[in-house]
Enzyme design. Structure first.
Site, PDB file in Angstrom:
ATOM      1  N   HIS A   1     -24.975  23.608   2.488  1.00  0.00           N
ATOM      2  CA  HIS A   1     -25.051  24.111   1.296  1.00  0.00           C
ATOM      3  C   HIS A   1     -23.835  25.147   0.813  1.00  0.00           C
ATOM      4  CE1 HIS A   1     -26.851  25.145  -2.756  1.00  0.00           C
ATOM      5  NE2 HIS A   1     -26.767  26.508  -2.280  1.00  0.00           N
TER       6      HIS A   1
ATOM      7  N   GLY B   1     -10.216  -4.061 -13.310  1.00  0.00           N
ATOM      8  CA  GLY B   1     -10.723  -3.661 -11.895  1.00  0.00           C
ATOM      9  C   GLY B   1     -10.091  -2.249 -11.309  1.00  0.00           C
ATOM     10  N   ALA B   2      -9.846  -2.257 -10.089  1.00  0.00           N
ATOM     11  CA  ALA B   2      -9.375  -0.982  -9.624  1.00  0.00           C
ATOM     12  C   ALA B   2      -8.025  -0.747 -10.279  1.00  0.00           C
ATOM     13  CB  ALA B   2      -9.221  -1.012  -7.982  1.00  0.00           C
TER      14      ALA B   2
ATOM     15  N   LYS C   1      -2.073   7.215  -5.996  1.00  0.00           N
ATOM     16  CA  LYS C   1      -2.679   8.148  -5.487  1.00  0.00           C
ATOM     17  C   LYS C   1      -1.985   9.545  -5.899  1.00  0.00           C
ATOM     18  CE  LYS C   1      -4.976   5.499  -5.295  1.00  0.00           C
ATOM     19  NZ  LYS C   1      -5.111   4.081  -5.407  1.00  0.00           N
TER      20      LYS C   1
ATOM     21  N   CYS D   1       0.902  -1.269  -0.017  1.00  0.00           N
ATOM     22  CA  CYS D   1       0.032   0.120   0.075  1.00  0.00           C
ATOM     23  C   CYS D   1       0.845   1.245  -0.103  1.00  0.00           C
ATOM     24  CB  CYS D   1      -0.961   0.037   1.235  1.00  0.00           C
ATOM     25  SG  CYS D   1      -1.952   1.385   1.450  1.00  0.00           S
TER      26      CYS D   1
ATOM     27  N   GLY E   1      -5.601  -8.911 -11.312  1.00  0.00           N
ATOM     28  CA  GLY E   1      -5.791  -9.755  -9.644  1.00  0.00           C
ATOM     29  C   GLY E   1      -4.557 -10.139  -9.262  1.00  0.00           C
TER      30      GLY E   1
ATOM     31  N   GLY F   1      -7.361  -6.273 -17.779  1.00  0.00           N
ATOM     32  CA  GLY F   1      -7.946  -6.401 -16.483  1.00  0.00           C
ATOM     33  C   GLY F   1      -8.423  -4.852 -16.304  1.00  0.00           C
TER      34      GLY F   1
ATOM     35  N   GLU G   1     -11.150  -5.935 -20.533  1.00  0.00           N
ATOM     36  CA  GLU G   1     -11.724  -6.622 -19.447  1.00  0.00           C
ATOM     37  C   GLU G   1     -12.533  -7.870 -19.768  1.00  0.00           C
ATOM     38  OE1 GLU G   1     -11.800  -6.335 -16.035  1.00  0.00           O
ATOM     39  OE2 GLU G   1     -13.166  -8.124 -16.387  1.00  0.00           O
TER      40      GLU G   1
ATOM     41  N   ALA H   1      -6.782  -2.175   1.826  1.00  0.00           N
ATOM     42  CA  ALA H   1      -5.865  -1.836   2.968  1.00  0.00           C
ATOM     43  C   ALA H   1      -6.778  -1.534   4.091  1.00  0.00           C
ATOM     44  CB  ALA H   1      -5.185  -0.668   2.365  1.00  0.00           C
TER      45      ALA H   1
HETATM   46  P1  NAI Z   1      -9.432  -7.278  -9.540  1.00  0.00           P
HETATM   47  O1  NAI Z   1      -9.648  -8.561  -9.242  1.00  0.00           O
HETATM   48  O2  NAI Z   1     -10.220  -5.971  -8.688  1.00  0.00           O
HETATM   49  O3  NAI Z   1      -9.634  -7.027 -11.058  1.00  0.00           O
HETATM   50  C1  NAI Z   1      -8.895  -7.612 -12.205  1.00  0.00           C
HETATM   51  C2  NAI Z   1      -9.919  -7.537 -13.188  1.00  0.00           C
HETATM   52  O4  NAI Z   1      -9.167  -8.413 -14.344  1.00  0.00           O
HETATM   53  C3  NAI Z   1     -11.129  -8.217 -12.962  1.00  0.00           C
HETATM   54  O5  NAI Z   1     -12.436  -7.358 -13.430  1.00  0.00           O
HETATM   55  C4  NAI Z   1     -11.174  -9.610 -14.015  1.00  0.00           C
HETATM   56  O6  NAI Z   1     -12.424  -9.659 -14.604  1.00  0.00           O
HETATM   57  C5  NAI Z   1     -10.336  -9.041 -14.889  1.00  0.00           C
HETATM   58  N1  NAI Z   1      -9.521 -10.204 -15.728  1.00  0.00           N
HETATM   59  C6  NAI Z   1      -9.158 -11.354 -15.156  1.00  0.00           C
HETATM   60  N2  NAI Z   1      -8.553 -12.129 -16.087  1.00  0.00           N
HETATM   61  C7  NAI Z   1      -8.657 -11.369 -17.093  1.00  0.00           C
HETATM   62  C8  NAI Z   1      -8.159 -11.646 -18.639  1.00  0.00           C
HETATM   63  N3  NAI Z   1      -7.463 -12.832 -18.818  1.00  0.00           N
HETATM   64  N4  NAI Z   1      -8.432 -10.886 -19.435  1.00  0.00           N
HETATM   65  C9  NAI Z   1      -8.947  -9.633 -19.237  1.00  0.00           C
HETATM   66  N5  NAI Z   1      -9.552  -9.412 -17.969  1.00  0.00           N
HETATM   67  C10 NAI Z   1      -9.164 -10.171 -17.098  1.00  0.00           C
HETATM   68  O7  NAI Z   1      -7.773  -6.904  -9.403  1.00  0.00           O
HETATM   69  P2  NAI Z   1      -6.852  -5.733  -9.616  1.00  0.00           P
HETATM   70  O8  NAI Z   1      -7.585  -4.455 -10.281  1.00  0.00           O
HETATM   71  O9  NAI Z   1      -5.553  -6.101 -10.071  1.00  0.00           O
HETATM   72  O10 NAI Z   1      -6.531  -5.461  -8.023  1.00  0.00           O
HETATM   73  C11 NAI Z   1      -6.216  -6.351  -7.043  1.00  0.00           C
HETATM   74  C12 NAI Z   1      -6.663  -6.089  -5.652  1.00  0.00           C
HETATM   75  O11 NAI Z   1      -6.060  -4.824  -5.293  1.00  0.00           O
HETATM   76  C13 NAI Z   1      -8.147  -6.027  -5.765  1.00  0.00           C
HETATM   77  O12 NAI Z   1      -8.754  -6.496  -4.551  1.00  0.00           O
HETATM   78  C14 NAI Z   1      -8.638  -4.606  -5.567  1.00  0.00           C
HETATM   79  O13 NAI Z   1      -9.573  -4.291  -5.005  1.00  0.00           O
HETATM   80  C15 NAI Z   1      -7.478  -3.987  -4.830  1.00  0.00           C
HETATM   81  N6  NAI Z   1      -6.903  -2.747  -5.117  1.00  0.00           N
HETATM   82  C16 NAI Z   1      -7.761  -1.667  -4.646  1.00  0.00           C
HETATM   83  C17 NAI Z   1      -7.608  -0.509  -4.999  1.00  0.00           C
HETATM   84  C18 NAI Z   1      -8.303   0.653  -4.538  1.00  0.00           C
HETATM   85  O14 NAI Z   1      -9.176   0.405  -3.372  1.00  0.00           O
HETATM   86  N7  NAI Z   1      -8.500   1.961  -4.989  1.00  0.00           N
HETATM   87  C19 NAI Z   1      -6.456  -0.139  -6.016  1.00  0.00           C
HETATM   88  C20 NAI Z   1      -5.659  -1.142  -6.320  1.00  0.00           C
HETATM   89  C21 NAI Z   1      -5.894  -2.300  -6.170  1.00  0.00           C
END
Ligand code: NAI
Length: 465
Positions: A444, A181-182, A51, A42, A269, A179, A202, A319
């Site tokens: 407001h 995700g976040a 960030k 983190c 992931g 991918g 995605e 985190a």
């Molecule tokens: P994630 O699991 O959240 O997202 C990975 C994405 O990749 C998913 O939407 C999945 O469907 C996609 N994916 C998987 N295999 C794939 C493929 N072969 N082709 C295309 N897409 C595919 O994992 P991410 O974003 O790597 O984050 C890891 C962890 O860290 C998560 O639990 C996330 O929530 C956390 N994190 C949180 C943050 C935040 O709170 N802002 C920032 C970064 C990470």
């Protein structure tokens, strides 16, 4: 004789170091074992530096696109990723030093090295043996992973992860992110702002698939408007890597497409760090998905006296979820009776622009459970404060249980979504109804008024639209 502590925490990330502080506050002699820098992923290669870079990305877009309208002429805008990167490193280092200071302040012993569990709550670090009188807490976190099955092993040159992206001197001209995700969405935002041509891929039918579909759609539209190529429901079938570029065969919309880029960033992931810890010998079992098996009420593993918290203990891998588990684990070890963690009330935030924040269920989940619900929405385009800062993209959406007024879920897309979501986190934690959210007078003009208005809208009483 091994060194004796009451508690030994393995891993100094936001789960581990917070656990150590709380244990020390409760009068327990505590050690943290860390093989790299305190603060974990983190602080060093995750939340904090990203960030910092996202803030640079935000300012780049603001200056390039909005400054003139705000009455500020700046001429041609030039970005420099190297400068932004070095600033992000400084911020990370400050935070890591901050954690070091906190360890000293709370008289937590920091043991440098890799820990291996041995019988009887003994922890080996190099040649030294340390024994925990009360508990060992595993907080070893997670790491990036590639998808070697389709040729996307992280090679740190053409196929990179967030670990490498955070140290690049310059942005790649073209970048494919696998991918959405976040991690994927945050880096898409960053590199787009610094001039890379970004393609986001995605596998699931929409980006940010864990969020409400209205949130996903809004971010997808916004990214496309900023020139990114967004392919959801797309499958990478094959990757061909050359020295300075990668070519992916992607099945998208029923067709095969070849997409080339200077680099591929893997954001599909993370894998948990459970190897080489002596877990099996210590009697600590894993779940089918590879997380450490934990009793959610006690945070204890299958081995008595050994606890697990944070990413290794299972999703959500966030985190703030880890830190809360750290506090609760320390209190349980000290014999206290902390409030159980409400795992269905962990806010989720993606800090891309527009920001996405949510808590509780999505509308899709509410429908699946066949709950009787009403949706309230309020767009930031109708919010005075959002207009004053020309940040009118996005909305607040509240899903209200029809009979009892319970807040089933809340979703915010837009400026400062990450900050204003917490009103709803507090409300849900204390089981306030949607009516009670509106009853609190909102100042407001503020963005938070959109929350009160969405609450009103879910009851058919919205005022400002
Ligand atoms: P994630 O699991 O959240 O997202 C990975 C994405 O990749 C998913 O939407 C999945 O469907 C996609 N994916 C998987 N295999 C794939 C493929 N072969 N082709 C295309 N897409 C595919 O994992 P991410 O974003 O790597 O984050 C890891 C962890 O860290 C998560 O639990 C996330 O929530 C956390 N994190 C949180 C943050 C935040 O709170 N802002 C920032 C970064 C990470």
């Amino acid at each position: 004789m091994p060194n004796q502590f009451d508690v030994i925490v393995v891993g100094g990330g936001p789960a581990g170091y917070v656990c150590a502080i709380r244990a020390a506050q409760l009068g327990l002699t505590t050690a943290v074992v860390e093989k790299e820098k305190l603060g974990g992923v983190c602080v060093n290669i995750g939340c904090i530096p990203t960030k910092a870079l996202l803030h640079s990305a935000y300012v780049a877009n603001l200056v390039a696109h909005d400054a003139k309208e705000l009455g500020i002429e700046v001429g041609a805008v030039k970005t420099d990723y190297g400068v932004a990167m070095r600033r992000s490193r400084k911020v990370s280092e400050q935070n890591s030093k901050g954690v070091e200071f906190l360890m000293k302040k709370h008289k937590v012993t920091v043991l440098k090295g890799s820990a291996i569990l041995a019988p009887n709550r003994t922890v080996r670090v190099g040649k030294d043996e340390h024994q925990a009188r009360k508990a060992v807490v595993i907080a070893t976190g997670s790491r990036v992973k590639g998808i070697p099955q389709i040729g996307l092993e992280i090679n740190k040159t053409t196929v990179i992860s967030s670990d490498e992206a955070l140290f690049l001197e310059s942005p790649p001209k073209t970048l494919i992110i696998v991918g959405a995700g976040a991690v994927g969405c945050e880096f898409a935002d960053i590199f787009n702002a610094f001039g890379s041509k970004v393609t986001l891929i995605e596998a699931l039918p929409r980006i940010l698939p864990l969020e409400d579909s209205e949130s996903s759609d809004t971010v997808s539209k916004s990214f496309k408007k900023r020139g990114m190529a967004v392919h959801a429901g797309a499958k990478v079938k094959k990757a061909t890597l050359a020295k300075d570029k990668a070519a992916l065969e992607v099945e998208t919309g029923g067709k095969n497409e070849n997409i080339e880029a200077e680099k591929v960033l893997m954001a599909a992931g993370r894998a948990v760090n459970t190897e080489n810890l002596g877990l099996q010998e210590a009697g600590v079992q894993l779940t089918e998905r590879g997380f450490i098996k934990v009793n959610p009420a006690t945070l204890e593993t299958t081995a008595p006296g050994i606890y697990a918290i944070g990413d290794v203990a299972g999703p959500p891998m966030l985190a703030h979820k880890g830190s809360r588990e750290g506090i609760v684990a320390a209190e349980l070890i000290a014999g206290h009776h902390p409030q159980p963690i409400k795992y269905d009330n962990v806010p989720s935030v993606t800090y891309c622009h527009p920001e996405v924040a949510s808590i509780g269920m999505t509308e899709e989940q509410v429908k699946e459970r066949k709950l009787d619900y009403q949706v309230g929405r309020f767009p930031f385009s109708a919010n005075g404060r959002a207009r004053t800062s020309s940040e009118t993209e996005g909305f607040v959406k509240i899903i209200r249980d029809k009979k009892y007024g319970e807040i089933l879920g809340a979703h915010i897309v837009g400026a400062h979504a990450s900050e204003i979501i917490h009103e709803l986190a507090v409300a849900r934690q204390n089981e306030y109804t949607v009516e009670e959210v509106d009853l609190a007078i909102h100042a407001h003009p503020t963005l938070s008024e959109a929350i009160a208005e969405a609450a009103l809208d879910s009851m058919g009483r919205v005022v400002h639209i």
